[in-house]
Design a protein around this motif. Structure first.
Motif, PDB file in Angstrom:
ATOM      1  N   ASP A 201       0.853  -1.187   0.000  1.00 19.72           N
ATOM      2  CA  ASP A 201       0.000   0.000   0.000  1.00 19.72           C
ATOM      3  C   ASP A 201       0.891   1.239   0.000  1.00 19.72           C
ATOM      4  O   ASP A 201       2.112   1.147   0.064  1.00 19.72           O
ATOM      5  CB  ASP A 201      -0.983  -0.007   1.176  1.00 19.72           C
ATOM      6  CG  ASP A 201      -0.298   0.069   2.526  1.00 19.72           C
ATOM      7  OD1 ASP A 201       0.943   0.122   2.568  1.00 19.72           O
ATOM      8  OD2 ASP A 201      -1.005   0.085   3.543  1.00 19.72           O
ATOM      9  N   ASN A 202       0.273   2.410  -0.097  1.00 22.43           N
ATOM     10  CA  ASN A 202       1.041   3.644  -0.258  1.00 22.43           C
ATOM     11  C   ASN A 202       1.984   3.923   0.907  1.00 22.43           C
ATOM     12  O   ASN A 202       3.104   4.374   0.699  1.00 22.43           O
ATOM     13  CB  ASN A 202       0.105   4.830  -0.475  1.00 22.43           C
ATOM     14  CG  ASN A 202      -0.521   4.811  -1.857  1.00 22.43           C
ATOM     15  OD1 ASN A 202      -0.083   4.071  -2.729  1.00 22.43           O
ATOM     16  ND2 ASN A 202      -1.538   5.618  -2.043  1.00 22.43           N
TER      17      ASN A 202
ATOM     18  N   ARG B 141      -0.929   5.154  -9.389  1.00 19.47           N
ATOM     19  CA  ARG B 141      -2.019   5.271  -8.415  1.00 19.47           C
ATOM     20  C   ARG B 141      -2.541   6.704  -8.342  1.00 19.47           C
ATOM     21  O   ARG B 141      -3.731   6.934  -8.175  1.00 19.47           O
ATOM     22  CB  ARG B 141      -1.554   4.791  -7.047  1.00 19.47           C
ATOM     23  CG  ARG B 141      -1.339   3.299  -7.026  1.00 19.47           C
ATOM     24  CD  ARG B 141      -0.868   2.823  -5.689  1.00 19.47           C
ATOM     25  NE  ARG B 141      -0.613   1.376  -5.723  1.00 19.47           N
ATOM     26  CZ  ARG B 141      -0.182   0.685  -4.698  1.00 19.47           C
ATOM     27  NH1 ARG B 141       0.065   1.286  -3.543  1.00 19.47           N
ATOM     28  NH2 ARG B 141       0.029  -0.606  -4.813  1.00 19.47           N
ATOM     29  N   GLN B 142      -1.641   7.670  -8.465  1.00 18.71           N
ATOM     30  CA  GLN B 142      -2.069   9.067  -8.442  1.00 18.71           C
ATOM     31  C   GLN B 142      -2.918   9.380  -9.665  1.00 18.71           C
ATOM     32  O   GLN B 142      -3.948  10.056  -9.553  1.00 18.71           O
ATOM     33  CB  GLN B 142      -0.849   9.990  -8.414  1.00 18.71           C
ATOM     34  CG  GLN B 142      -1.213  11.455  -8.430  1.00 18.71           C
ATOM     35  CD  GLN B 142       0.002  12.351  -8.540  1.00 18.71           C
ATOM     36  OE1 GLN B 142       1.135  11.868  -8.616  1.00 18.71           O
ATOM     37  NE2 GLN B 142      -0.220  13.634  -8.546  1.00 18.71           N
TER      38      GLN B 142
ATOM     39  N   ARG C  16      -6.341   7.841  -9.231  1.00 18.33           N
ATOM     40  CA  ARG C  16      -7.094   8.605  -8.236  1.00 18.33           C
ATOM     41  C   ARG C  16      -7.583   9.928  -8.836  1.00 18.33           C
ATOM     42  O   ARG C  16      -8.730  10.316  -8.644  1.00 18.33           O
ATOM     43  CB  ARG C  16      -6.223   8.854  -7.007  1.00 18.33           C
ATOM     44  CG  ARG C  16      -6.949   9.488  -5.855  1.00 18.33           C
ATOM     45  CD  ARG C  16      -6.084   9.611  -4.596  1.00 18.33           C
ATOM     46  NE  ARG C  16      -4.821  10.306  -4.860  1.00 18.33           N
ATOM     47  CZ  ARG C  16      -3.609   9.749  -4.812  1.00 18.33           C
ATOM     48  NH1 ARG C  16      -3.479   8.482  -4.510  1.00 18.33           N
ATOM     49  NH2 ARG C  16      -2.525  10.452  -5.054  1.00 18.33           N
ATOM     50  N   ASP C  17      -6.728  10.615  -9.602  1.00 18.29           N
ATOM     51  CA  ASP C  17      -7.110  11.896 -10.192  1.00 18.29           C
ATOM     52  C   ASP C  17      -8.205  11.745 -11.247  1.00 18.29           C
ATOM     53  O   ASP C  17      -9.041  12.627 -11.398  1.00 18.29           O
ATOM     54  CB  ASP C  17      -5.888  12.581 -10.809  1.00 18.29           C
ATOM     55  CG  ASP C  17      -4.898  13.063  -9.782  1.00 18.29           C
ATOM     56  OD1 ASP C  17      -5.273  13.109  -8.568  1.00 18.29           O
ATOM     57  OD2 ASP C  17      -3.755  13.392 -10.153  1.00 18.29           O
TER      58      ASP C  17
ATOM     59  N   GLY D 110     -10.488   9.528 -11.136  1.00 22.11           N
ATOM     60  CA  GLY D 110     -11.695   9.013 -10.493  1.00 22.11           C
ATOM     61  C   GLY D 110     -11.994   7.574 -10.852  1.00 22.11           C
ATOM     62  O   GLY D 110     -13.128   7.133 -10.757  1.00 22.11           O
TER      63      GLY D 110
ATOM     64  N   ASP E 281     -10.670   5.018  -9.357  1.00 20.50           N
ATOM     65  CA  ASP E 281     -10.359   4.200  -8.188  1.00 20.50           C
ATOM     66  C   ASP E 281     -11.596   3.415  -7.793  1.00 20.50           C
ATOM     67  O   ASP E 281     -12.668   3.967  -7.552  1.00 20.50           O
ATOM     68  CB  ASP E 281      -9.893   5.093  -7.026  1.00 20.50           C
ATOM     69  CG  ASP E 281      -9.282   4.296  -5.915  1.00 20.50           C
ATOM     70  OD1 ASP E 281      -9.009   3.108  -6.102  1.00 20.50           O
ATOM     71  OD2 ASP E 281      -9.077   4.900  -4.846  1.00 20.50           O
TER      72      ASP E 281
ATOM     73  N   SER F  20     -12.163   1.737  -5.083  1.00 24.93           N
ATOM     74  CA  SER F  20     -12.532   1.862  -3.668  1.00 24.93           C
ATOM     75  C   SER F  20     -13.347   3.118  -3.381  1.00 24.93           C
ATOM     76  O   SER F  20     -14.009   3.205  -2.370  1.00 24.93           O
ATOM     77  CB  SER F  20     -11.284   1.852  -2.791  1.00 24.93           C
ATOM     78  OG  SER F  20     -10.462   2.963  -3.093  1.00 24.93           O
ATOM     79  N   SER F  21     -13.331   4.112  -4.280  1.00 25.48           N
ATOM     80  CA  SER F  21     -14.088   5.346  -4.054  1.00 25.48           C
ATOM     81  C   SER F  21     -15.552   5.196  -4.463  1.00 25.48           C
ATOM     82  O   SER F  21     -16.366   6.031  -4.135  1.00 25.48           O
ATOM     83  CB  SER F  21     -13.450   6.496  -4.829  1.00 25.48           C
ATOM     84  OG  SER F  21     -13.551   6.269  -6.220  1.00 25.48           O
TER      85      SER F  21
END
Length: 73
Positions: free
Chosen positions: A10-11, A60-61, A64-65, A67, A69, A71-72
């Motif tokens: 993980d991160n 991963r960034q 995430r940017d 959208g 992901d 998990s969100s």
């Protein structure tokens, strides 16, 4: 450390491993300068591990940017 092993972390673990690898690279450079380094491939391997960690963090960034992901959701 192979890319599959890096992707499993993980991160928080990635940042910890990055710090350890950067410290190891610095120590290897000191050993090279003082002619104490016996395994010359260790420098290359450490640099590549650092690059793999940076790659996974950047991936991963981007996910995430954008959208994407899972998990969100």
């Amino acid at each position: 450390m192979h890319i599959t092993e890096v992707r499993e972390l993980d991160n928080v673990e990635l940042y910890r491993e990055l710090s350890q690898q950067e410290r190891a690279l610095m120590n290897l450079r000191f050993q090279k300068t003082t002619r104490q380094l016996t395994n010359t491939n260790a420098l290359r391997d450490t640099r590549r591990t650092i690059a793999r960690i940076h790659t996974v963090l950047k991936e991963r960034q981007i996910v995430r940017d954008l959208g994407l992901d899972e998990s969100s959701s």
